[in-house]
Design an enzyme around this catalytic site. Structure first.
Site, short mmCIF file in Angstrom:
data_model
loop_
_atom_site.label_atom_id
_atom_site.label_comp_id
_atom_site.label_asym_id
_atom_site.label_seq_id
_atom_site.Cartn_x
_atom_site.Cartn_y
_atom_site.Cartn_z
CG ASP A 192 37.12 -15.16 2.23
OD1 ASP A 192 38.43 -14.74 3.66
OD2 ASP A 192 36.92 -15.82 2.54
CG ASP A 251 41.32 -20.24 6.46
OD1 ASP A 251 40.39 -19.52 7.36
OD2 ASP A 251 40.91 -20.76 5.46
C1 GLA Z 1 38.49 -18.67 4.12
C2 GLA Z 1 40.02 -17.60 3.68
C3 GLA Z 1 40.12 -17.45 1.91
C4 GLA Z 1 39.55 -19.40 1.19
C5 GLA Z 1 38.58 -20.28 1.96
C6 GLA Z 1 38.83 -21.18 1.16
O1 GLA Z 1 36.79 -18.04 3.79
O2 GLA Z 1 39.45 -17.03 4.18
O3 GLA Z 1 40.78 -17.48 1.44
O4 GLA Z 1 41.17 -19.37 1.96
O5 GLA Z 1 38.36 -19.86 2.94
O6 GLA Z 1 37.07 -21.92 2.55
#
Ligand code: GLA
Length: 373
Positions: free
Chosen positions: A183, A126
């Protein structure tokens, strides 16, 4: 390690967020086998954020939270492997993960070795909490090198949400797939926005470095961590069809221990999965421009067939149509298309123009053959 087809698996984030545990992961691995998902091709079982303690130990190592994972990660990896599945974990290029757990910044080589020692086969990486001076492409390259230094085959899943025009450089960091969007949530508007934003990026999708428009929300029904409104079955079908047409990684996000029949049948649909896993991994392209919030996608398949997806994102029934001329099949060619609807099995012969009424938030996915008229 060469990854020739879009990776398939399950990830804990969409439904479970921080509510993860050894028990959940083991039950999920069991369900992967007993529901037929494994036979359909799903293989990675991935723990997302929130698996560690908030602090590294005195030697600087990350520690799996003993309340969530009492037997440690190697034990879990062994269990998942014993089911014939692969094990995935998560870290972050910044000093902390997005949920505030330790990130791998300046610990990349040590952490990569720890993941390899656990028996990890997949690492999602990430991008939260990155120091301003550190360059994103360098950080992804660094973890790419750290993973290779372990000598273990670990699928590298980058997740910087499309920052720094990621599609232009990520392949060179060793990543096998990369998130190119913010997301997803269990919400039809988000599915639509993500899918439409990805159509111009399809040329950057290909074997060994797949464009990832984020995990599936199919079957969530407004439950769990990103249950932001929920969708109905046919909206999930549209979402799945789009991800198949885009040759996107298929990472399931629902609770597979409790799937409805519709969810299971969607996720294991042979005809749709064959399009997703088509070995040629040709990009899909929109046909004859977009008319408002509708979309028609076309792609070449390896065996000489074609895949066609028609999508109505609007709130009304729409007549969707295209001319074969727009695909290069003008009348002078003497060819038309025989199109089989992969869900209903209905076949139609298309000569000159395709026309089909499609309900609001509904789709049609077809496998087509060229036929002499
Ligand atoms: C980010 C990523 C998500 C998830 C969250 C976890 O937002 O894009 O897919 O992994 O972090 O905290």
């Amino acid at each position: 390690m060469i990854v020739t087809k879009p990776p398939m698996g399950w990830n804990s984030w969409n439904t479970f967020g921080e509510n993860i545990s050894e028990e959940l992961l083991m039950e999920t691995a069991d369900a992967m086998v007993s529901t037929g998902l494994k036979d359909a091709g799903y293989e990675y079982v991935v723990i997302d954020d929130c698996w560690a303690l908030r602090e590294r130990d005195a030697s600087g190592k990350m520690v799996a939270d003993p309340a969530k994972f009492p037997h440690g990660m190697k034990y879990l990896a062994d269990y998942i492997h014993s089911k014939g599945l692969k094990f995935g974990m998560y870290s972050c290029a910044g000093v902390e993960t997005c949920a505030g757990y330790p990130g791998s910044f300046n610990h990349e080589f040590v952490d990569a070795q720890m993941f390899a020692d656990f028996g990890v086969d997949f690492l999602k990486y990430d991008f939260c909490n990155k120091p301003a001076h550190a360059h994103g492409p360098m950080l992804y390259n660094k973890m790419g090198m750290a993973l290779r230094a372990t000598g273990r085959d670990i699928l590298y899943s980058a997740c910087n949400w499309g920052s720094d025009d990621v599609w232009t450089w990520i392949r060179s960091t060793g990543a096998h797939m990369y998130r190119s969007t913010g997301d997803i949530g269990d919400n039809f508007g988000l599915i639509k926005d993500i899918a439409l934003s990805q159509i111009p990026k399809q040329g950057f999708n290909g074997p060994n470095c797949f464009n990832d428009p984020d995990m599936l929300v199919v079957g969530m029904y407004n439950q769990g961590n990103v249950g932001w409104g929920g969708c109905d079955d046919q909206e999930y079908m549209l979402h799945f069809s789009l991800w198949c047409m885009m040759s996107a990684p298929l990472m399931i996000g629902c609770d597979i221990r409790n799937m409805t029949e519709f969810t299971k049948n969607t996720l294991t649909h042979k005809g749709l999965l064959a399009i997703n896993q088509d070995p040629a991994v040709r990009q899909c392209i929109p046909v004859s421009g977009r008319k408002g919030d509708t979309l028609i996608l076309f792609k070449h398949l390896e065996d000489g067939d074609y895949a066609i997806g028609i999508y109505n994102f609007t709130d009304k029934i729409q007549q969707l149509d295209f001319f074969l001329y727009d695909l290069g099949l003008g009348v002078e060619t003497g060819y038309g298309l025989e199109m089989e609807n992969l869900v209903s099995g209905d076949k139609i012969l298309v000569d000159g123009q395709f026309k089909m009424p499609v309900g609001s938030h509904r789709c049609g996915t077809y496998r087509a053959k060229l036929v002499k008229l």
